[in-house]
Design a protein around this motif. Structure first.
Motif, PDB file in Angstrom:
ATOM      1  N   GLU A 149       0.864  -1.194   0.000  1.00 26.73           N
ATOM      2  CA  GLU A 149       0.000   0.000   0.000  1.00 26.73           C
ATOM      3  C   GLU A 149       0.892   1.233   0.000  1.00 26.73           C
ATOM      4  OE1 GLU A 149      -2.325   2.480  -0.250  1.00 26.73           O
ATOM      5  OE2 GLU A 149      -3.781   1.078   0.646  1.00 26.73           O
ATOM      6  N   ASP A 150       0.644   2.165  -0.921  1.00 16.36           N
ATOM      7  CA  ASP A 150       1.485   3.361  -1.010  1.00 16.36           C
ATOM      8  C   ASP A 150       0.933   4.534  -0.211  1.00 16.36           C
ATOM      9  OD1 ASP A 150      -0.604   3.488  -2.963  1.00 16.36           O
ATOM     10  OD2 ASP A 150       0.413   5.217  -3.852  1.00 16.36           O
TER      11      ASP A 150
ATOM     12  N   ASP B  57      -2.938  -3.185  -2.521  1.00 16.09           N
ATOM     13  CA  ASP B  57      -3.513  -1.978  -3.110  1.00 16.09           C
ATOM     14  C   ASP B  57      -3.455  -2.120  -4.626  1.00 16.09           C
ATOM     15  OD1 ASP B  57      -4.518   0.622  -3.369  1.00 16.09           O
ATOM     16  OD2 ASP B  57      -2.517   1.533  -3.227  1.00 16.09           O
TER      17      ASP B  57
ATOM     18  N   GLN C 151      -3.945   0.599  -6.956  1.00 19.64           N
ATOM     19  CA  GLN C 151      -3.266   1.756  -7.548  1.00 19.64           C
ATOM     20  C   GLN C 151      -1.970   2.022  -6.801  1.00 19.64           C
ATOM     21  OE1 GLN C 151      -6.916   4.169  -7.176  1.00 19.64           O
ATOM     22  NE2 GLN C 151      -6.660   4.638  -9.335  1.00 19.64           N
TER      23      GLN C 151
ATOM     24  N   LYS D 203     -11.928   0.453   0.063  1.00 23.11           N
ATOM     25  CA  LYS D 203     -11.477   1.444   1.044  1.00 23.11           C
ATOM     26  C   LYS D 203     -12.566   2.505   1.192  1.00 23.11           C
ATOM     27  CE  LYS D 203      -7.312   1.747  -1.034  1.00 23.11           C
ATOM     28  NZ  LYS D 203      -5.884   2.080  -1.266  1.00 23.11           N
TER      29      LYS D 203
END
Ligand code: MN
Length: 134
Positions: free
Chosen positions: A8-9, A52, A54, A104
């Protein structure tokens, strides 16, 4: 308790996911991009990956396809984390090999229920899952 890798970024989402999983006594590994996540998955073989979609560089669906195409990592359960909720997204995730899907923002109950379900079934291998690389 399971070993879970989070890819996850977004720092806020990462912090929340780490907090929730650690609170439930899971061992948590973290990566902020798919390339690092793939390396951690191969090295530490988590039971579950929260992916994630993206991400900077390689996206989460591409990373999922790579993991599911590799005999050494294809038994790792992968749950897609995404803000996307458009028609076709779920089909794309399933086509890439995702085992589940969480929209999310993350919700405590949903995250822990799905984590428990996927990591429990992983301990009872089916016929197809017994063919693992040594
Ligand atoms: Mn992202």
């Amino acid at each position: 308790m399971a070993r879970v890798l989070i890819i996850e970024d977004n720092p806020t989402n990462m912090k929340l996911a780490v907090f929730l999983l650690q609170k439930a006594a899971h061992e948590v590994l973290q990566a902020v991009d798919a390339e690092t996540g793939l390396a951690l998955a191969r090295q530490h073989h988590p039971e579950l990956i929260l992916m994630d979609i993206q991400l900077p560089g390689m996206d989460g669906l591409t990373a999922t396809r790579l993991l599911k195409a590799d005999a050494a990592t294809r038994d790792i359960k992968i749950v897609a984390l995404t803000a996307l909720a458009m028609n076709g997204d779920r089909e794309n995730m399933e086509a890439a090999g995702c085992d589940g899907y969480i929209a999310k923002p993350l919700r405590y109950q949903e995250l822990l229920a799905l984590t428990a379900r996927l990591t429990t079934t992983a301990q009872v291998p089916s016929e197809s899952q017994t063919q693992r690389c040594p």
